[in-house]
Structures are given as C-alpha cells and as structure tokens.
Design a protein around this motif. Structure first.
Motif: not given
Length: 704
Positions: A264-271, A283-289
């Motif tokens: 799951s780390v692969f799809p989660d990081v890519m998404r 705000q988007r960068l913080e959520a993605a982080t």
C-alpha cells in the motif's frame, strides 16, 4: 447509472427503463492495483452460480462494461469508515466470505503462469502476490515516481526483498477471493433479501481465503476493538464450510497484514503526490505529507524502512512537484525554484545559472540517480552545457544521528582542494556551491565522482579492497598526514592541545549516555555496560602520542568510489576530524571486510609511507582503537535495531544483519560476560551462545 432505452434494452435483453451500471476504466488513472484476470464478466458468471445476487455483466467492449444495477445503498453511506458495524452485519459479511469458498476453480478464467501449482501453498501465494505488486504497481510507475520513492528511502527491490523474507506458513485450500472488500463495494439492500451484496469484482483472485480476511480488515477501517469480533465470526463461518482454512489463522494473518501495508505504500505515496495537482499550495502539501507519513509508518516494519521525519517528506514532495509542474512549461520563479547563496563558498565552475539548473533537475531525477545514506540525500543531475554531472547534496535525518560531526565538511573539502600536500594525491569531491532553497532546505553542490552520464551507480568496494586499491588508500592517508599543522589548527583550533584517545573516549561515553531509554534498556539486557562503567573501562587503556593529521573518520566501503584508473575517491567527509592518523586506518579496517593479507599489506605500507614520527607504537595501539570501534558498534547498531534509524543505508543494513557477532566481539573485548537473554524472541533475533566468548585480539588492560 442510466436507465435503458428501448433500443438499448433490446440489445442487452432487459426491460426498457430498468437501471444499469455502465463501468468505464479511466484512461489516466494511476495503475495501483493487482489484477489476476482482465475479464470481470467471466468472474461474475462463475460467482453467480454460488451468489446469484451479484451483478450480471450484460455487455462489454474493450474497457467498458454494462452491469445489472444492484438496488440498495453502499455501506459507506450508512456506516462510514472508523465506525463499528452491527453484529448482524458482521455475520452477514463473513457469511458471504465463507460462501465464496464454494465457487469452483474450473468455472473461473485461467490463472496466470506465476501461480503456485500447489493450490494449498499459502507462502507461495503470498510470495506471488508481492511479486505481482512489484510488477503491476511499482514498475509501471517507477519512471515517474521512482526518484520520489528513492528520496523517501524506498528501494526498487523493496517488494522483492519482502517476498524473500516471507516465513513458512500453514497450507490452506485456495478459493475465490474478492480482494477489494471496502465499504463502498458492499451494498446494503432495501428489502434485506439478501442483506448484503458484494460488487466490483474486477480485482478478484484465487488463493488463500485468509488473505481476503486481512485485506477486508485493512480496507474496512474497523475500530480496533471490533477487529477481533470480525476474525472470530469469520473463523466460525469457515469452520462450518471449510474448517482447514482456519488452521493457524491467527499466526499467518499477520503476514498478510504486513503485505497489505508493504504494497500500500506505493499507491498511497503516488496518490498523495498526484493530489498536489498543478500547484504548490501549502494546504495540499501539508495534507499530502501527512498521508505519506502514515503510509511510511505502516510499511516501515514489513519493508524495513528507516524513519523519515515529516519535514523531510514535505521537502521531497515539494522538489518532486516543482519538477512535475515544470514539464508544463511554467517558469522557475512560478515553481519556487530559487535559492539564497552562501557567499563564502563560490567556485569558478558553478555560477548562479548552474545552481538554478541543478535545482530544477533535482526533483525530476530518476531513482537510479538518487542515493540516500544515513545523513545525506545525494541527487546526481546533468546540467545542460556541463560535461560532467554534479551532485545536489542535502542533509536528512540529522536529529536522530548518534555520531555527530565535528568539522564543516565544506571547509574540509576546500582545504583538500587547495592544499599543496593533497592537491594531486587525495581524490575527493569539490564543493561547487552552498545555499538554501525552497522550504528553507539547505543544500550543497559537489562534483560527481561516479561514472559519467551512463546511468550506472558508483562502484563501491563493498566486499573489500583489491591490493592496488589498498595501496592507493594508504597513499591518500599519507597525503592527509602531510597537511601542515597550521592549516589543521585553522580548521580545528580546539585540536591543538587535545589528548586524542581521551577525547575519543569522552565522545563514546557521551554517545552511550544520550541513547534513548529503550536502547539503554536493551543494552543493559544484553550485558553492555552503562556510560559510567564504560568510562572506567576506557580509562584502563592509553595510546602513544603521535603528530595529528586530517582524518576522514568514516572510511566504510560506501564512502569509497572505484575509478577506472584504479584509484579510489573518498566521499562523504562529514565525520572528518583532526587526530591520530592510526585511527583512520583502524576504523576503515573495522568497517570494511578485509582479508588478513590485505590488512597486513596496508599496515606495512602505512608504516613505511608515513615514517616513524606518525607511526611509533602502532603495533600495540591499533588493538586499542579496534577494541573501541567494536564497543562503539555494539551500541550504535543496537540503537539502529531498536529505533529503525538509517536502515535504508547499505552500510547500516550490513552492520545490523551481523549484530549477534558484533555483540559477542564487543563483550569479549570489554572482558565481560554476555547476560542470558530473558526474552526468547530477542534471543532468536540475536543468537548468542554463552561460554563461547573469547578475547579475539589479545588486548590486555594497561598495568596488567
């Protein structure tokens, strides 16, 4: 969902006005799932023999299919993620999972050739799942996301290595699996006959039913206290229809959980990266982080990943995103590609435009040009108009480092470049620029010392030095010892009146004193002394005073780069220090696999090249330094095992893999007995046999 017109109804053999579901694969969707079969229609046809309530495929063409519409509401709309399910719903869910074991394999599409031939081989099934995830999820996306994964410490063979580590598992008879049972794919019917219908069978597979349970538990986001209820209900239902499936289920379930978190780390990081869109919005960068941080935490144990702090994740995403939106033709300023230069370090080979071009290329670098160590992330980039690649070098994981640097790496490299003693003999990178880029991320730009622009990684002597390489390294150590004392005192004024061995002992005691509480507990359990006892043991020894030299301080194999002309380039000078030249050689021999003949060759050449002033008394003193390095490794490698810090670096991985031997050597060198390990699981992890520890180097305390 659309109602059938009369013409459409005639084509699919249904009544006009009846609702159908039209399913079309999105052409630009990320490839983040494992597919066993491409033809969902054949799967539905086979499933309907046992579960007649599932949708029917009425028609299909290429990537579009028309299914009968299931009346009801998704479970997610009546009970969202994180909320517990009613006990009746749980029993209905696990009941359907049990019924699925009755679907005949012969009615399903042909399995891929990679499938285990023994359809009870649970370990083979899980291993194949991991390899399919690598083939179908990682590889298709590696070109676009590989550099980001490398910056996060995830290697291209992470899933392959996971597959190799899968232990023995109990055999269980294979059956049909859904493999995507989350709340959106479970329909609660209006009339309750049946209460639940599973939809979206495109990821169905054939294998160990225990995997479907693990997959379901992960995707359903049950409250922690309800997971046990679901497992027990599943086991009771399986006992009714196929009792063999429950054999050692509680033991093997954890292996399937580990796989789910690993893949799951692969799809989660890519998404998360894709969610940034075309902006650098904070705000988007913080959520993605935060999304990436959660995925890395879950995958850290199964993939043996080092901890990555959130600021480091944010900076990696930021650099990747600036490169991504740069492909749309937007200017560097719009993308936040700028920097504040450190005016103290300027080099004629690297002007302002070159630095900007390097920073622009950094985020787009492929995975094979991104090298992550315990303290630095190095990205090799090719700047237009420059013959050789250069390296963008950034600090990572500095807060968790136990061994702290003493000198400025940039000042050390500048001295080596400018000193007459080292100019033609010592091969080291050149500092081309220093500065701070977006998100206040400090960087350095160094010359690149690996192969020219052909994509090959640097060649390191990880299995030890060849004879001519050993000679070359000694010659470079001689050149470092020839740097004038005035230059050394300028580099490190505090070294002028230093007792090097006493200072080194003090640093080791301080390191042990500042270890985390958990690491100290483990050290004590394994028989390693605390900082007070260690200080007493270290004070029993002394070494002969020798003239000081500039030391590299960390000559492990991955800090040595082989060159076509047979020479070695010494990279990563962050641990450089001013001190006894014997220590640099002994530490290298401790960190590098070395045959006795090569060790003796290096000592003989070192003694001859440096002369009696720098080498007097070395025959007795080298054992003291070796003893000290054994002890240091016993603490540091144990701390890495406990904290997971730096495990993605190859030198760290090799060190922790041989920890049992390191511990035995260290306790023997200290003249201590290793304690019996009370925890049998810890004893298995660190196999130590009592009564077999002997003093390997013949070292005796002074005065004995």
């Amino acid at each position: 969902m659309v109602p059938l017109t009369e013409d459409m109804a005639e084509l699919v053999g249904e009544a006009p006005g009846r609702n159908v579901m039209v399913r079309t694969r999105l052409p630009d969707a990320l490839r983040v799932v494992i597919r066993t079969w491409e033809d969902e229609a054949k799967v539905l046809e086979a499933v309907r023999a046992v579960l007649p309530q599932v949708p029917r495929c009425l028609a299909s063409h290429e990537d579009t299919a028309i299914h009968s519409y299931v009346e009801g509401v998704p479970l997610s709309s009546v009970c969202e993620n994180g909320k517990p399910l009613d006990g009746l719903l749980v029993r209905a869910l696990t009941g359907v999972l049990a019924e699925m074991t009755q679907v005949r394999k012969e009615s399903l599409p042909k399995l891929p050739d990679s499938w285990p031939r023994n359809h009870r081989d649970s370990r083979g099934f899980l291993r194949n799942l991991a390899l399919m995830a690598d083939e179908q999820i990682r590889k298709p996306n590696w070109q676009e996301f590989g550099g980001l994964f490398a910056a996060l410490g995830i290697a291209d063979d992470a899933l392959v290595q996971f597959a190799e580590r899968i232990p023995a598992m109990s055999p269980r008879p294979f059956s049909l699996l859904h493999t995507d049972l989350h709340r959106d794919n479970i329909i609660v019917t209006y009339d309750g006959r049946p209460p639940l219908i599973y939809v979206d069978w495109e990821l169905a597979s054939w294998g160990d039913p225990l995997y479907d349970l693990a997959n379901h538990l992960v995707r359903m986001h049950y409250p922690e206290q309800q997971q046990t209820e679901v497992i027990h209900t599943w086991a009771a239902d399986m006992q009714r229809v196929r009792p063999e499936v429950t054999r050692n289920a509680s033991r093997d379930l954890k292996h399937y959980f580990a796989f789910e978190y690993a893949q799951s780390v692969f799809p989660d990081v890519m998404r998360a990266a894709a969610s940034l869109g075309d902006t650098l919005q904070a705000q988007r960068l913080e959520a993605a982080t935060q999304q990436v941080a959660r995925a890395l935490r879950k995958a850290s144990a199964p993939l043996q990943l080092a901890d990555v702090p959130e600021p480091e994740i944010e900076r990696a995403l930021y650099r990747w995103q600036t490169a991504r939106i740069g492909r749309q033709g937007r200017s560097r300023i719009e993308r936040g590609i700028n920097f504040e230069p450190d005016e103290r370090f300027k080099h004629p080979e690297c002007d302002h435009a070159t630095v900007l071009a390097a920073l622009e290329a950094e985020g787009a670098a492929p995975a094979n040009r991104v090298f992550k160590g315990t303290a630095h992330l190095n990205t090799v980039v090719q700047v237009p108009g420059k013959f050789r690649p250069i390296v963008v070098r950034r600090k990572v994981g500095g807060e968790g480092r136990r061994e702290q640097p003493f000198l400025s790496e940039h000042a050390v490299l500048r001295l080596i470049e400018n000193s007459q003693a080292t100019k033609k003999t010592v091969c080291a990178p050149r500092v081309l620029a220093l500065g701070t880029s977006g998100l206040k991320d400090a960087f350095a730009i160094h010359s690149y010392e690996g192969p020219d622009g052909d994509g090959r990684p640097p060649n390191h002597p990880e299995h030890g030095l060849l004879p001519h390489e050993a000679d070359n390294l000694v010659d470079q150590l001689k050149a470092l010892a020839a740097i004038s004392l005035d230059d050394l005192w300028q580099l490190d004024p505090a070294a002028k009146d230093l007792d090097f061995y006493a200072w080194l002992s003090e640093q080791l005691v301080r390191l042990v004193a500042t270890l985390p509480t958990e690491s100290k507990k483990f050290a004590r359990a394994l028989g390693l002394p605390d900082e007070y006892r260690l200080k007493d043991l270290l004070q029993r020894h002394e070494v002969t005073p020798r003239p000081f030299a500039l030391l590299h301080g960390d000559l492990n194999p991955w800090n040595l780069v082989r060159q076509p002309n047979g020479e070695l380039t010494l990279i990563d000078w962050e641990m450089a220090m001013v001190g006894d030249p014997l220590y640099d050689l002994v530490r290298h021999l401790h960190l590098t696999p070395v045959r006795p003949a090569i060790r003796d060759r290096m000592f003989r050449r070192w003694e001859k090249q440096l002369g009696s002033r720098h080498t007097q008394g070395w025959q007795a003193d080298w054992r003291v330094y070796r003893w000290m390095e054994l002890v240091r490794s016993a603490y540091i490698d144990l701390d890495r095992l406990v904290t997971g810090d730096g495990l993605d670096a190859p030198n760290v991985r090799r060190a922790v893999d041989r920890y049992a031997m390191t511990l035995a050597e260290a306790t023997a060198a200290l003249g201590l007995r290793s304690r019996p390990v009370a925890n049998p699981y810890l004893q298995r992890a660190l196999p130590i046999r009592e009564g077999t520890l002997t003093r390997a180097d013949g070292l005796k305390p002074k005065g004995s």
